[in-house]
Design an enzyme around this catalytic site. Structure first.
Site, PDB file in Angstrom:
ATOM      1  N   THR A  49      18.803 -46.537 -12.136  1.00 53.72           N
ATOM      2  CA  THR A  49      17.774 -47.198 -11.345  1.00 53.72           C
ATOM      3  C   THR A  49      17.333 -48.472 -12.052  1.00 53.72           C
ATOM      4  O   THR A  49      17.431 -48.575 -13.270  1.00 53.72           O
ATOM      5  CB  THR A  49      16.553 -46.289 -11.109  1.00 53.72           C
ATOM      6  N   ARG A  50      16.843 -49.410 -11.258  1.00 54.41           N
ATOM      7  CA  ARG A  50      16.222 -50.606 -11.834  1.00 54.41           C
ATOM      8  C   ARG A  50      14.717 -50.556 -11.605  1.00 54.41           C
ATOM      9  O   ARG A  50      13.989 -51.465 -12.003  1.00 54.41           O
ATOM     10  CB  ARG A  50      16.795 -51.878 -11.192  1.00 54.41           C
ATOM     11  N   ARG A  69      18.910 -43.125  -1.653  1.00 55.69           N
ATOM     12  CA  ARG A  69      18.691 -44.026  -0.530  1.00 55.69           C
ATOM     13  C   ARG A  69      18.873 -45.481  -0.976  1.00 55.69           C
ATOM     14  O   ARG A  69      18.312 -45.909  -1.970  1.00 55.69           O
ATOM     15  CB  ARG A  69      17.276 -43.800  -0.004  1.00 55.69           C
ATOM     16  N   HIS A  79      12.310 -39.686  -7.687  1.00 50.83           N
ATOM     17  CA  HIS A  79      13.399 -39.683  -8.671  1.00 50.83           C
ATOM     18  C   HIS A  79      13.420 -38.354  -9.430  1.00 50.83           C
ATOM     19  O   HIS A  79      14.482 -37.747  -9.626  1.00 50.83           O
ATOM     20  CB  HIS A  79      13.216 -40.814  -9.685  1.00 50.83           C
ATOM     21  N   HIS A 134       9.658 -42.398 -10.498  1.00 48.03           N
ATOM     22  CA  HIS A 134       8.558 -41.803  -9.735  1.00 48.03           C
ATOM     23  C   HIS A 134       8.918 -40.388  -9.322  1.00 48.03           C
ATOM     24  O   HIS A 134       9.985 -39.863  -9.674  1.00 48.03           O
ATOM     25  CB  HIS A 134       8.183 -42.688  -8.536  1.00 48.03           C
TER      26      HIS A 134
END
Length: 413
Positions: A219-220, A313, A227, A224
């Site tokens: 992820t960049r 997503r 995740h 949260h």
């Protein structure tokens, strides 16, 4: 280049729970893409002569993306590449998402060089950081000058300059050079980003822990609750989890890498089993290429020893350029075993007030009004205005770190 050996994992096959690993169980991670790690760090006995030669070569200062690509090539993250793409490989990657050999490789890894540097026809170039520190030497095996607009249309599915990946492609200056890379030292890395384990180091650590299956997560964005939900669902089915936040160049409004890594550390301290999770910074730059970048990220994680890769997503997307699940659908284009890593596909996760927990539309029957979900953009907007993300979205320890980080950014501005 030779293709990686076939793997029993396929993009569409279901994930089965892992059986417990006994100390005597053989641990055999997947072969790297192409069959071996192509690390490009120069051996100590060659470093002195190459450094002396580099002092006489024309020099090119690398930008953020160039530095990130150099590090990934150096440590073998971009195996099977040995350097920057020549014309035939570049054209095949851009048009077909494969190297000229036919092996899957979905993003061009290139080095633009100002024309004046190439005017004398050098056979080699010295590569430095912006401060002029020597990092590597690259062989100039060929020079090619493709059309960046054509590249953008193929790779990003758009030539809209508002797309950050397109903008970076169109901003390149000079033709591209192709040739092997010889790395003398890695770019300097801020200490606050924490460890950036190489593919060989991750593989060794996974073997030492007895993991036969390893899921990678990229992820960049700041971590949260959604995740966390994906991580823990994956951990129910694999032996280990590689949390691999991207810390290379991203667009200006993304949360800074040091802050994102701090969020991961505080979350791991309180909510994850330490013996089953490995956190390491991933040095690559972000391209924002959606479906193509999702496959690219999976291939790279195979080089780090992952057997599975979490695809959620709009993976690697930006704005509304790609469909919500286009990145997941991209894996359907490949034959079983061709990628050698299995995608774990997840729908958009959310907190349901009626369920009083995390879920997706596959597990929660309640209407949208019962669900709490925010996009990364919405979270950044909240933080930018001094507000905390709601507890249904972010663990309080993470929310406080993010709020404090954004407060400091506002004070500096």
């Amino acid at each position: 280049m030779t293709a990686a050996p076939s793997s029993p994992l396929s993009p569409s096959s279901p994930v089965s729970p892992s059986s417990p690993v006994s100390p005597s169980s053989p641990v055999s991670p997947p072969s790297p893409h192409g069959g071996r790690l192509t690390e490009r760090l120069v051996a100590a006995d060659r470093a002195g002569p190459l450094t002396a030669e580099a002092a006489r070569l024309p020099a090119v200062r690398l930008d953020g993306r160039g530095l990130a690509d150099l590090e990934c090539l150096a440590v073998g993250a971009f195996s099977p590449l040995t350097g920057f793409l020549g014309g035939a490989d570049y054209a095949a990657v851009v048009e077909q998402g494969r190297l000229a050999s036919g092996q899957v490789w979905t993003l061009p890894v290139v080095l633009p060089v100002p024309a004046e540097v190439l005017a004398t026809g050098p056979e080699r170039l010295a590569l430095t950081d912006q401060a002029g520190t020597l990092l590597a030497v690259v062989d100039v095996e060929e020079v090619h000058d493709p059309d960046p607009v054509t590249e953008a249309k193929h790779v990003f599915e758009t030539d809209d300059p508002a797309h950050p990946g397109v903008a970076a492609t169109l901003a390149r200056v000079g033709p591209l050079i192709g040739g092997p890379l010889h790395v003398l030292r890695l770019p300097a890395a801020p200490a606050e980003l924490g460890p950036r384990l190489t593919p060989a180091q991750v593989r060794a650590e996974a073997a030492a822990r007895g993991w036969r299956t390893l899921a990678g997560f990229q992820t960049r964005n700041p971590v949260h609750r959604a995740h966390e939900y994906l991580h823990k669902v994956a951990l129910e089915q694999v032996d280990g989890l590689l949390l691999h936040p991207l810390v290379g160049e991203t667009k200006g409004d993304d949360v800074p890498a040091a802050l994102r890594m701090a969020c991961y550390r505080v979350l791991l301290d309180g909510y994850y089993p330490d013996e089953r999770v490995l956190l390491s910074a991933f040095p690559a730059a972000m391209r924002y290429a959606g479906p193509r970048e999702a496959v690219f990220h999976a291939l790279v994680r195979k080089n780090y020893g992952c057997t599975h890769f979490i695809v959620g997503r709009d993976h690697a997307g930006v704005g509304s350029y790609y469909g919500t699940y286009a990145a997941q659908e991209a894996f359907d284009a490949y034959d079983a075993g061709e990628l050698g890593i299995q995608p774990l596909r997840f729908e958009h996760a959310f907190f349901c007030r009626r369920c009083e927990g995390m879920g997706t539309s596959r597990t929660c029957p309640h209407p949208a009004r019962a669900r709490v979900q925010l996009s990364g953009t919405a979270v950044r907007d909240l933080l930018g205005s001094g507000q905390l993300p709601p507890p249904e979205l972010s663990r309080p320890e993470v929310a406080r770190l993010l709020a404090d980080g954004y407060r400091k950014r506002r004070e500096v501005a």
